[in-house]
Scaffold this motif. Structure first.
Motif, PDB file in Angstrom:
ATOM      1  N   GLY A   1       0.790  -1.086  -0.295  1.00 12.29           N
ATOM      2  CA  GLY A   1      -0.147   0.226   0.310  1.00 12.29           C
ATOM      3  C   GLY A   1       0.875   1.481  -0.098  1.00 12.29           C
ATOM      4  N   PRO A   2       0.291   2.433  -0.124  1.00 12.81           N
ATOM      5  CA  PRO A   2       1.148   3.581   0.230  1.00 12.81           C
ATOM      6  C   PRO A   2       1.611   4.059   0.701  1.00 12.81           C
ATOM      7  N   SER A   3       3.167   4.665   1.211  1.00 11.83           N
ATOM      8  CA  SER A   3       3.948   4.748   2.321  1.00 11.83           C
ATOM      9  C   SER A   3       4.006   6.005   2.295  1.00 11.83           C
ATOM     10  N   PHE A   4       4.709   6.524   3.461  1.00 16.12           N
ATOM     11  CA  PHE A   4       4.891   8.109   3.302  1.00 16.12           C
ATOM     12  C   PHE A   4       6.295   8.473   3.612  1.00 16.12           C
ATOM     13  N   GLU A   5       7.096   7.311   3.565  1.00 14.23           N
ATOM     14  CA  GLU A   5       8.863   6.851   3.903  1.00 14.23           C
ATOM     15  C   GLU A   5       9.749   6.836   3.229  1.00 14.23           C
ATOM     16  N   CYS A   6      10.622   7.729   2.446  1.00 12.91           N
ATOM     17  CA  CYS A   6      12.545   8.013   1.459  1.00 12.91           C
ATOM     18  C   CYS A   6      12.632   6.498   1.857  1.00 12.91           C
ATOM     19  N   THR A   7      12.448   5.364   1.273  1.00 16.87           N
ATOM     20  CA  THR A   7      12.858   3.768   1.322  1.00 16.87           C
ATOM     21  C   THR A   7      14.157   3.893   0.049  1.00 16.87           C
ATOM     22  N   GLY A   8      14.548   4.460  -1.046  1.00 17.39           N
ATOM     23  CA  GLY A   8      15.160   4.076  -1.950  1.00 17.39           C
ATOM     24  C   GLY A   8      15.706   5.388  -3.120  1.00 17.39           C
TER      25      GLY A   8
ATOM     26  N   ARG B   1      12.153  12.672   8.204  1.00 18.19           N
ATOM     27  CA  ARG B   1      12.656  12.352   9.055  1.00 18.19           C
ATOM     28  C   ARG B   1      13.569  10.662   8.474  1.00 18.19           C
ATOM     29  N   SER B   2      12.871  10.778   7.587  1.00 20.28           N
ATOM     30  CA  SER B   2      12.583   9.252   6.522  1.00 20.28           C
ATOM     31  C   SER B   2      14.197   9.677   5.720  1.00 20.28           C
ATOM     32  N   LEU B   3      14.265  10.443   4.876  1.00 19.20           N
ATOM     33  CA  LEU B   3      14.970  11.503   4.244  1.00 19.20           C
ATOM     34  C   LEU B   3      16.377  11.366   4.955  1.00 19.20           C
ATOM     35  N   GLU B   4      16.642  11.781   6.345  1.00 17.75           N
ATOM     36  CA  GLU B   4      17.823  12.207   6.965  1.00 17.75           C
ATOM     37  C   GLU B   4      18.065  10.456   7.360  1.00 17.75           C
ATOM     38  N   ALA B   5      17.468   9.751   7.549  1.00 18.07           N
ATOM     39  CA  ALA B   5      18.122   8.044   7.659  1.00 18.07           C
ATOM     40  C   ALA B   5      18.903   7.804   6.201  1.00 18.07           C
ATOM     41  N   PHE B   6      17.867   8.314   5.146  1.00 19.49           N
ATOM     42  CA  PHE B   6      17.989   7.435   4.094  1.00 19.49           C
ATOM     43  C   PHE B   6      20.331   8.555   3.490  1.00 19.49           C
ATOM     44  N   SER B   7      19.710   9.785   4.292  1.00 13.76           N
ATOM     45  CA  SER B   7      21.259  10.214   4.015  1.00 13.76           C
ATOM     46  C   SER B   7      22.080   9.392   4.619  1.00 13.76           C
TER      47      SER B   7
END
Length: 658
Positions: free
Chosen positions: A387-394, A449-455
């Motif tokens: 389903g739809p997600s709100f976090e950057c994953t890749g 926050r997911s963008l920071e974790a991705f970085s």
């Protein structure tokens, strides 16, 4: 049956404004393209706005002999038709361009007209047992690649590209047969007077109850295929990037409708067990696209990827590759639906409820390798969202941009609720909209926050705050003591774009979308707390633009999508410059300079009229802020309004769709 709201099913424009130095213009002289062009039946309409020729126009190409070597057998079904348009060797080159990547360690389409990865490169380019494709899809791939190819055949003389692209487009449409998706062999049986339960359905592509996409594969009666959806996407994307944006909705509506009929938003049930002897090996499973070292690839394929080939399969069997193609088609259409809802001020077409259980696309590298991690062979810590997600994953568009489009869909729904002609006032006086706004704001914070974790995952030495608040400190231009690597550069590009888009979403959530309403300020919104919040995000978005221009100087990373967010993030700064004039702060002046610079680059990369127009408006405001204008102030403001009034996001406005 996809809806095509226009008189002739073949009345489709060809773009005349293309990217950068590869722009072309289709000749309008009746004698320039015999058999294809002619005087328009509509006064003032360009000659290419004519009904596309039927397939009968190409019958003389069916037996064209050729002695050229066909490097990719997948093109054999259309070889006789394209050999009179382009050399076979160029057709093979164009197919390579379609699947080419801008990076070696990651998969990023090099063409601005390919929005996301849908198909496996190896399935198309392998010599043995290539993927069986519809002729229309193959022709559309060559057409898309020809838009930007710098092959001499397309550039000398300069008019060559326009002629070739026009012929390839006409061929694509004639092969596609809009409104008639029934397989060719079914046409003879059904004729043009098909009657189902007393309803005449002939000519509208509705198949009998034995159609190949009945039951779990699609709506009963849907006779189209996923190749048709992909062909619609190719056609719509190029038209969307031209000056004729409103016309592209004809093709997008067809793609969205057919995707819904085929139920691409649902996972297919498990396939029946297939005996080992029924499964043919793929052959050489080497991946031609570069692969990142941090991925561990299992070379054993679970099934053959020849999903339409001659191999015997049990009824209902579907390969993992076909399942993944379906997911990627749906999620790409989902992205575009939300994006165009903002661009063209229209409601959403595809709903979150339709894809709540659909798996998110697999990692591009894993997908290209053909290994889908079956249950007995999953790597440690493997997890795949539904389903739809709100976090950057890749690093793919599905990883960093799809979550933002999920949030944008909620913002679009909220905006239409606020501006409903009968019930909007009731909502505005209640706390319900405030609660919805707060919830969406929390989703944007989660994305940040997911963008920071991705970085941090791909740039371990960088601090999270460097990525969102001070992008210039991590600029590749800054001395780092070592050459920046491709994974680090791509990660920085995604973080910079993601930061800008996130702040722009905040502006859309808290502010007004329409530039004229902003400038008039009849409801004194400029005095509200939401204005203060939106202003801060506007300045932060402009600061992120500086980082984007450092990492991606020609704004070639996502040119199809970036323009509208650059525009909407700029309206508020235009308002501030217009109201404060010479009293604007240094941060506002710097933000306006960044926006002007970005629009100038956009005009070079993907030239469209609204960007040229707004660049003039913003440059005029910047000169006014600096106190360098010599024109009458009232006259200058009137000129701005005349330009901005073309693009309205009011109840009856159509956004960029002029």
């Amino acid at each position: 049956m996809p809806s095509m709201p226009y008189g002739s099913p073949f009345n489709v424009p060809s773009p005349q404004s293309q990217s950068g130095l590869n722009a072309y213009r289709v000749p309008e002289s009746p004698g320039s393209m015999p058999g294809y062009m002619g005087a328009s039946s509509n006064a003032g309409s360009p000659a290419w706005l004519q009904p596309s020729p039927s397939a009968a126009l190409y019958t003389h190409l069916a037996h064209v002999p050729t002695n050229q070597t066909l490097r990719y057998p997948v093109l054999r079904p259309i070889l006789s038709r394209i050999s009179a348009i382009i050399p076979v060797s160029l057709a093979c080159d164009l197919l390579e361009i379609y699947f080419s990547s801008s990076y070696s360690a990651f998969i990023q389409p090099s063409s601005p007209y390919i929005l996301g990865i849908i198909f496996r490169k190896r399935s198309f380019l392998r010599q043995e047992n290539p993927r069986t494709c519809s002729p229309a899809l193959l022709a559309s791939m060559l057409w898309v690649a020809a838009q930007t190819s710098d092959a001499q055949f397309l550039t000398s003389p300069p008019s060559s590209r326009g002629k070739v692209c026009q012929q390839l487009m006409e061929l694509t449409i004639s092969l596609l047969r809009p409104l008639i998706h029934t397989p060719a062999e079914g046409l003879n049986n059904q004729g043009t007077n098909t009657v189902v339960n007393g309803v005449a359905l002939g000519g509208f592509g509705v198949a009998l109850h034995t159609a190949r996409h009945d039951n779990d594969h699609g709506t009963p009666g849907a006779a189209g295929a996923i190749d048709d959806v992909a062909t619609y996407i190719n056609l719509a994307t190029v038209v969307s990037a031209s000056e004729y944006k409103a016309a592209s909705l004809r093709w997008w509506n067809a793609a969205w409708s057919l995707a819904r009929e085929l139920k691409l938003g649902r996972e297919l049930p498990p396939s029946p067990e297939t005996p080992e002897e029924d499964v043919a090996p793929e052959g050489n499973a080497d991946v031609e696209i570069g692969m990142s070292a941090h991925h561990s690839i299992n070379n054993r394929l679970r099934r053959s990827s020849n999903i339409h080939g001659a191999n015997v399969r049990r009824p209902g069997a579907v390969t993992d590759e076909e399942r993944e193609e379906r997911r990627r088609l749906w999620w790409l259409l989902y992205i575009v639906d939300r994006h165009l809802a903002l661009c063209y001020n229209r409601p959403l077409f595809l709903l979150d409820a339709e894809c709540d259980g659909l798996l998110q696309p697999e990692d591009d590298i894993v997908y290209q390798a053909g290994d889908y991690y079956p249950a007995e062979n999953k790597p440690e810590h493997y997890f795949r969202r539904r389903g739809p997600s709100f976090e950057c994953t890749g690093h793919s568009i599905y990883g960093y941009f799809l979550p933002l489009m999920t949030i944008l869909g909620e913002i679009v729904d909220l905006n239409h609720t606020r501006n409903h002609p009968r019930f909007g006032a009731r909502f505005r006086t209640s706390s319900d909209l405030d609660d919805m706004t707060h919830e969406i704001s929390l989703q944007l914070d989660a994305y940040g926050r997911s963008l920071e974790a991705f970085s941090a995952r791909f740039i371990p030495s960088s601090k999270p705050s460097d990525n969102t608040d001070n992008l210039q400190s991590t600029s590749p231009a800054a001395p780092t003591g070592a050459r920046i690597t491709e994974p680090v550069l791509l990660t920085k590009i995604i973080v910079a774009y993601g930061t800008h888009l996130m702040h722009t979403m905040h502006i859309l959530l808290n502010g007004k979308w329409d530039p004229i309403s902003l400038l008039d300020d009849n409801d004194l919104w400029i005095s509200s707390p939401s204005f203060i919040s939106a202003t801060g995000h506007a300045v932060n978005a402009a600061e992120a633009i500086s980082g984007i221009l450092d990492y991606d100087p020609d704004l070639s990373f996502m040119p199809f999508f970036f323009g509208i967010y650059l525009l909407q993030g700029s309206f508020l700064l235009l308002l501030i410059a217009d109201k404060l004039q010479g009293e604007a702060s240094a941060s506002v002046v710097k933000a306006c300079e960044s926006i002007v610079r970005a629009h100038e680059v956009c005009v070079v990369t993907l030239n469209t009229e609204y960007q040229r127009n707004f660049r003039k408006v913003m440059r005029s405001a910047l000169q006014q802020v600096r106190g360098r204008t010599i024109e009458d102030f009232g006259e200058q403001q009137q000129r701005r309004r005349e330009v901005l009034v073309l693009y309205r996001w009011t109840g009856d406005g159509s956004g960029l769709a002029l």
